[in-house]
Design an enzyme around this catalytic site. Structure first.
Site, mmCIF file in Angstrom:
data_model
loop_
_atom_site.group_PDB
_atom_site.id
_atom_site.type_symbol
_atom_site.label_atom_id
_atom_site.label_comp_id
_atom_site.label_asym_id
_atom_site.label_seq_id
_atom_site.Cartn_x
_atom_site.Cartn_y
_atom_site.Cartn_z
ATOM 1 N N ASP A 82 0.819 -1.209 0.000
ATOM 2 C CA ASP A 82 0.000 0.000 0.000
ATOM 3 C C ASP A 82 0.855 1.262 0.000
ATOM 4 O O ASP A 82 0.333 2.371 -0.117
ATOM 5 C CB ASP A 82 -0.965 0.011 1.191
ATOM 6 C CG ASP A 82 -0.281 -0.161 2.535
ATOM 7 O OD1 ASP A 82 0.537 -1.088 2.672
ATOM 8 O OD2 ASP A 82 -0.569 0.615 3.465
ATOM 9 N N HIS A 83 2.171 1.098 0.057
ATOM 10 C CA HIS A 83 3.114 2.213 -0.038
ATOM 11 C C HIS A 83 3.925 2.160 -1.325
ATOM 12 O O HIS A 83 4.371 3.198 -1.813
ATOM 13 C CB HIS A 83 4.071 2.198 1.161
ATOM 14 C CG HIS A 83 3.367 2.297 2.474
ATOM 15 N ND1 HIS A 83 3.295 3.466 3.195
ATOM 16 C CD2 HIS A 83 2.670 1.373 3.181
ATOM 17 C CE1 HIS A 83 2.587 3.251 4.292
ATOM 18 N NE2 HIS A 83 2.189 1.989 4.297
#
Length: 263
Positions: A82-83
């Site tokens: 998610d990064h």
């Protein structure tokens, strides 16, 4: 009227140098979504991006729109998807070089991030701190007016630790570094709202971790010294949503290792 958190897909100014674009990927582990931070020195058009966020066309498009594609450097706080999922699309659209501790996420012939190095880019000075615990490759970044903590310290709630041996001790040392580095600086986390002063939030994290460690120690007295992580979770996290127990198990395993090896 100034935007307030959460504001999906829009550039929200937080400090003199830092703005944020919030990805529309809310969830139990991501809270309101992933914060992509855009750092820009006064009078400059180029910028530094912290965490491109998930693999999501709309989020990448929002970053490109907010930066005008003038990204001197992109920095990664840690490897979770998610990064990092948006790295390649952002590189394809802007040509930004990318630096991270984990060499898998380097782009543009860059070098891995190193603890205590100083980065000068886009008119900014950024101090790099290795802050393992949530992941072994977690990095935080210090500006004159802000502390960017990735998932090491969140804007709401607490974070999950790796279950690996040594993670809990690493995390306590990371928090000790951040409480000093963050005094009087805004807290800019990768999930959840920002805070005007990082120090009290980090101190809460330190207190919380020691409180949980005491609870785990007490649970072992009742369950026996060889109790497994999930048995401890059932005792210590009885008042927590069971959907979060699997994540809690990772943190508890790190604490069990700490108690059994370091006391």
């Amino acid at each position: 009227m100034a935007l307030e958190h959460p504001a999906y897909g829009q550039l929200r100014q937080v400090t003199t140098t830092a703005s944020v674009v919030l990805a529309d990927n809310p969830g139990q582990m991501t809270l309101d979504g992933t914060n992509t931070w855009i750092l820009r020195a006064p009078g400059r058009s180029d910028c530094v991006v912290i965490d491109p966020g998930p693999k999501d066309k709309a989020h990448t498009a929002a970053i490109v729109a907010a930066t005008g594609g003038e990204i001197a450097l992109t920095l990664i706080t840690h490897h979770h998807h998610d990064h990092t999922g948006g790295i390649d699309r952002l590189v394809a659209q802007t040509g930004t070089p990318v630096r991270a501790k984990d060499s898998e996420y380097l782009r543009g012939g860059t070098d891995p991030l190193v603890d205590d190095e100083v980065i000068e880019a886009a008119g900014l000075r950024i101090d790099v701190l290795a802050t393992p615990g949530h992941t072994v490759d977690s990095m935080s970044f210090v500006l004159d007016d802000a502390l960017l903590t990735g998932d090491t310290v969140l804007g709401r709630g607490t974070t999950v630790l790796e279950s690996r041996s040594g993670a809990f001790g690493d995390y306590l040392r990371s928090l000790d570094r951040l409480v000093t580095a963050g005094a009087g600086k805004a807290l800019l986390p990768a999930h959840g709202p920002d805070h005007p002063d990082a120090e009290p939030v980090v101190r809460y994290y330190i207190d919380h971790r020691h409180e949980r460690l005491t609870q785990v120690r007490e649970a072992l007295r009742d369950l026996g010294p060889d109790a497994g992580a999930m048995a401890v979770v059932r005792r210590v996290y009885a008042d927590v949503d069971k959907r979060l127990w699997l994540a809690a198990r990772s943190s508890v395993q790190a604490q069990l290792d700490y108690l059994r090896t370091e006391g």
